[in-house]
Write an enzyme that holds these catalytic residues in place. Structure first.
Site, PDB file in Angstrom:
ATOM      1  N   TYR A  42      35.886  22.103  14.540  1.00 43.50           N
ATOM      2  CA  TYR A  42      35.454  22.858  15.725  1.00 43.50           C
ATOM      3  C   TYR A  42      36.274  22.407  16.925  1.00 43.50           C
ATOM      4  O   TYR A  42      36.346  21.214  17.245  1.00 43.50           O
ATOM      5  CB  TYR A  42      33.973  22.595  15.963  1.00 43.50           C
ATOM      6  N   TYR A  96      37.029  32.477  19.746  1.00 43.67           N
ATOM      7  CA  TYR A  96      35.851  31.621  19.835  1.00 43.67           C
ATOM      8  C   TYR A  96      34.656  32.457  19.393  1.00 43.67           C
ATOM      9  O   TYR A  96      34.080  33.195  20.183  1.00 43.67           O
ATOM     10  CB  TYR A  96      35.688  31.138  21.276  1.00 43.67           C
TER      11      TYR A  96
END
Lengths: 305, 390, 126
Positions: free
Chosen positions: B294, B344
């Protein structure tokens, strides 16, 4: 914009020294007298021929620090059109950096001057650095070098640095700041700031200090908690300089520090009255409780004095 | 061996395009992504009996089921803590499948997070919520710390101070992500690699983070279809086995502001995820062929490498040097471009990339992929997955 | 013999409005912020304040008061801190920081109510 500034700086640098500008009057005793009277300087070599000769001079000399006085523009003076500092000030005024503050002045005197000598001065642009975030606002450091001559002889030099900056708006509307939710578990803290105290939760059973506070001691399980009043001193454990996006009630850029209190707990707070570039981990800070309005007093921090 | 390891498989992935302005509703993005994932899996809406999403998602399970014509649901669940939920949605699905509670579970996440509500701004709603989260926010928002970038920057600054990492070390993560995105036609930054110098000269967002340390907010949706390993064998795609799935929250945990622990240089919640993953799968860091970590902000990629055991604490900056994270390097990172390069979508696009890498069907395919590690949001209670070939 | 570490006798200057104005005029500095309080305040200052030429002159006086008439001033380098407004009192303190043959380097601080107003280094020979 930055590119236009750099281009103009290069142009002025390349143009070299301004034309020599003669002083209005030669070095003279009346102006020396005015200086020593105003400043209270009693050094006899500026006013007494015998004393000056005794000190190894060929008669009375002018105070070296007067060098700039001889070529000041005077009451109605105007900068010459080729004066690099004038050109830079105008450039930055146009670019929105409208305020100025002098930061450095370094004078070197090659020899003392005597009444009757005619002094001229020329200026070159030494350096322009920016944009920099300073305590006053974003700005540019402009450094010029003046050389004073008598005939062809350089008699003194001065490196002069100013900060041309964009002043921040007078004060941010701090009342727009996001408000904490106040409830059973944290009311003591916010009542404390309003009362001029920085309160840290304390467990009366096991003695643990805790921030942020909560309803039950994680160490011993006690559900009755009280507080101690912190001394309001600490060090920066970590920090950020916030540039983007805007934050309600804050003036960009601003510093938020994670402060480790002397008492051992950590606490976030805005660090004010500081040049962001000088903030560092380990910096000593002190509490600056700031009343926003009747409902909220925020714990800000400032560098320890 | 845990009760869920190797019991469930990902059999379908689907996504909308990733953009700055989708021009349609979040519910439509969700429905499109779920339908695409079902098509990929060779399944019909009527096969679905479970839906899982993030508690932050604006599309209820029942609304998504309505749009897809899913006749009945027997399992629906939501996971808290923003992007930390990503891999946990798949864990929920795997648990439901492993226990027989559900047969086909779709995990989804869809938002107009760029054209609609931007997470990078200050959330006054969160700060004023009459909840324990609202109380927590009262220790940071009034002080001016109220954006994810600022919340990450506080830990990044301390990490730099303690370990000597530099902004350039962070920038190397961004450079490798953008390099991978540059050859991914689905990525925001397709054809737009960056240099370290460009990273360094990009403007400050919150020091020590530059603009190019931060992912770009995006519109889009992603869905993942999970079913049992047995059923997966009858479906068209090579099954991607969920070798391990875990959640983690640490001591004195806050959401993005766990600043009151002894050290401020780690992500202990991710360490807790990592230990479970290695134990469930019987694997170790050296068994990982691709890491999808991430990467909404670069500094936490370095810290994750340390928490997950790829390198000792404080040494990630050395670990990532010399192209280690590029395809062909020691540990290829985010071959799709990550959230810094592709989009994202709260980590869900990373799970989809993990699936493609195991299938051997990615645009930037790493050779001979047996195991992919995927992680979810950092700085928050989080989750992770190890995906493997059948 | 002058030695490193020797401190200079302190000099206290009452920066009365008269002092601020007369030094500004003696240095031929006619900027309004040094003699017109209304204009100084309109520009965001608390009051009229000392000009830079005077700062250099005061640093020079402070050092030559100690070094005597035989000293030659070679260099005065100052950094400017907080303003010295009218009604402030400046206290100059100094210390010898280097001695190299006849060359003596003195560090100087002029402090007012608001903090350090001028911080400088002076090179003299004697």
């Amino acid at each position: 914009m930055t590119e236009r500034i750099h281009d103009e700086v290069e142009r002025v640098k390349a143009a070299g020294a301004s034309a020599p500008k003669p002083g209005r009057d030669p070095v003279n005793q009346p102006m020396i007298n005015n200086w020593v009277e105003a400043l209270g300087d009693t050094n006899p070599i500026y006013v007494d021929d015998a004393a000056a000769r005794a000190a190894g001079h060929d008669g009375i000399v002018a105070p070296p620090a007067m060098i700039q006085v001889w070529t000041m523009g005077g009451l109605h003076g105007q900068r010459n059109t080729d004066d690099p500092l004038g050109l830079m000030l105008r450039l930055f005024d146009d670019a929105g950096y409208t305020s100025i503050v002098a930061t450095n002045c370094e004078q070197t005197y090659h020899r003392y001057l005597h009444p009757g000598e005619q002094v001229s001065m020329h200026t070159t642009l030494e350096d322009v650095v920016g944009p920099k975030q300073t305590g006053l606002g974003e700005g540019w450091f402009v450094t010029t070098r003046n050389v004073w001559t008598v005939g062809d002889e350089p008699v003194a030099e001065m490196l002069f640095r100013v900060l041309k900056f964009a002043p921040r708006p007078a004060s941010p509307d701090r009342s727009a700041v996001l408000r904490p939710i106040v409830g059973h578990d944290n009311a003591f803290f916010w009542e404390g700031t309003a009362a001029g105290e920085l309160r840290v939760q304390h467990c009366p059973t096991c003695g643990r200090l805790r921030h942020p506070p909560g309803p039950m001691c994680p160490s011993c399980g006690a559900d009755k908690q009280d507080w101690v009043v912190a001394a309001g001193r600490g060090t920066v454990f970590s920090y950020v300089v916030h540039h983007h996006p805007p934050v309600p009630g804050k003036q960009l850029p601003f510093v938020v520090a994670l402060v480790e209190l002397e008492e051992g707990v950590r606490m976030l707070g805005e660090l004010i009255d500081v040049d962001p570039a000088t903030v560092h981990v380990g910096m000593s800070v002190q509490l600056a409780l700031t009343k926003i309005d009747d409902e909220l007093t925020l714990p800000f921090w400032r560098p320890a004095s | 061996m845990s009760a869920i390891a190797d019991k469930a498989a990902i059999v379908g992935i689907g996504a909308t395009e990733f953009s700055k302005d989708s021009g349609r509703s979040e519910l439509r993005l969700a429905a499109e992504a779920v339908r695409a994932a079902l098509n990929d899996a060779g399944l019909a809406p009527a096969d679905v009996d479970g839906l899982v999403t993030f508690s932050m998602d604006n599309n209820t399970e029942v609304a998504v089921a309505r749009e897809l014509g899913i006749p009945s649901l027997e399992f629906f669940s939501r996971i808290q803590y923003g992007g930390g939920a990503a891999c946990a949605t798949v864990q929920q699905a795997a648990m439901a499948v492993a226990t027989g509670i559900a047969d086909v579970v779709v995990c989804y996440r869809a938002f107009n997070e760029r054209s609609g509500y931007r997470y990078g701004q200050v959330s006054s709603a969160l700060a004023s919520a009459p909840t324990s989260s609202g109380i927590d926010a009262g220790w940071s928002y009034p002080m001016g710390l109220g954006t994810p970038a600022a919340q990450v920057a506080m830990i990044a600054q301390r990490y730099m101070h303690v370990y000597g990492a530099t902004s350039e070390d962070f920038g190397r993560v961004s450079v490798v992500d953008r390099k991978h995105a540059a050859t991914n036609p689905n990525a925001f930054f397709y054809g737009k690699p960056i240099t370290l110098a460009e990273h360094q000269s990009s403007r400050w967002i919150v020091e020590p983070l530059h603009l190019l340390d931060c992912c770009q907010e995006s519109d889009g949706g992603v869905a993942i279809v999970v079913t049992s390993v047995e059923r997966a064998r009858d479906l068209p795609n090579p099954p991607v086995i969920i070798r391990a799935a875990a959640q983690g929250s640490g001591s004195d945990q806050f959401v993005m502001t766990s600043y009151y622990r002894d050290a401020l240089t780690g992500l202990p919640e991710m360490g807790i995820v990592g230990e479970q993953l290695w134990s469930q799968a019987g694997l170790a860091p050296e068994d990982v062929d691709v890491a999808v970590l991430y990467d909404h902000f670069t500094p936490f990629v370095l810290i994750q490498l340390e928490e997950l055991g790829f390198c000792p604490r404080g040494e990630a900056r050395h670990f990532i040097a010399d192209g280690a994270l590029e395809i062909g390097g020691r540990l290829p990172l985010n071959p799709h471009g990550g959230q810094l390069g592709e989009a994202y979508i709260h980590g869900m696009n990373g799970i989809a990339e993990g699936v493609r890498q195991v299938r051997g069907a990615a645009v930037n395919q790493v050779e001979d992929v047996a195991h992919v590690l995927v992680t979810a949001g950092t700085g928050v209670p989080t989750s992770g997955l190890i995906l493997g070939a059948a | 013999m002058t030695a490193v570490g020797e401190t200079l006798p302190e000099l206290s200057i009452d920066a009365t409005p008269t002092f601020v104005v007369s030094t500004a005029i003696a240095t031929r500095d006619f900027q309004d912020v040094h003699h017109d309080r209304d204009k100084a305040q309109a520009r965001g200052s608390a009051d009229i304040f000392l000009n830079i030429l005077t700062d250099t002159g005061l640093v020079e006086r402070f050092v030559t008061d100690w070094a005597g008439p035989n000293a030659r001033v070679k260099n005065i380098s100052i950094r400017l801190g907080v303003p010295a407004y009218a009604y402030d009192t400046l206290t100059f303190s100094g210390e010898v920081t280097a001695v190299d043959g006849d060359d003596i380097t003195v560090s100087v601080v002029g402090r007012g109510k608001l903090g350090d107003h001028v911080i400088g280094t002076v090179l003299v020979t004697r």
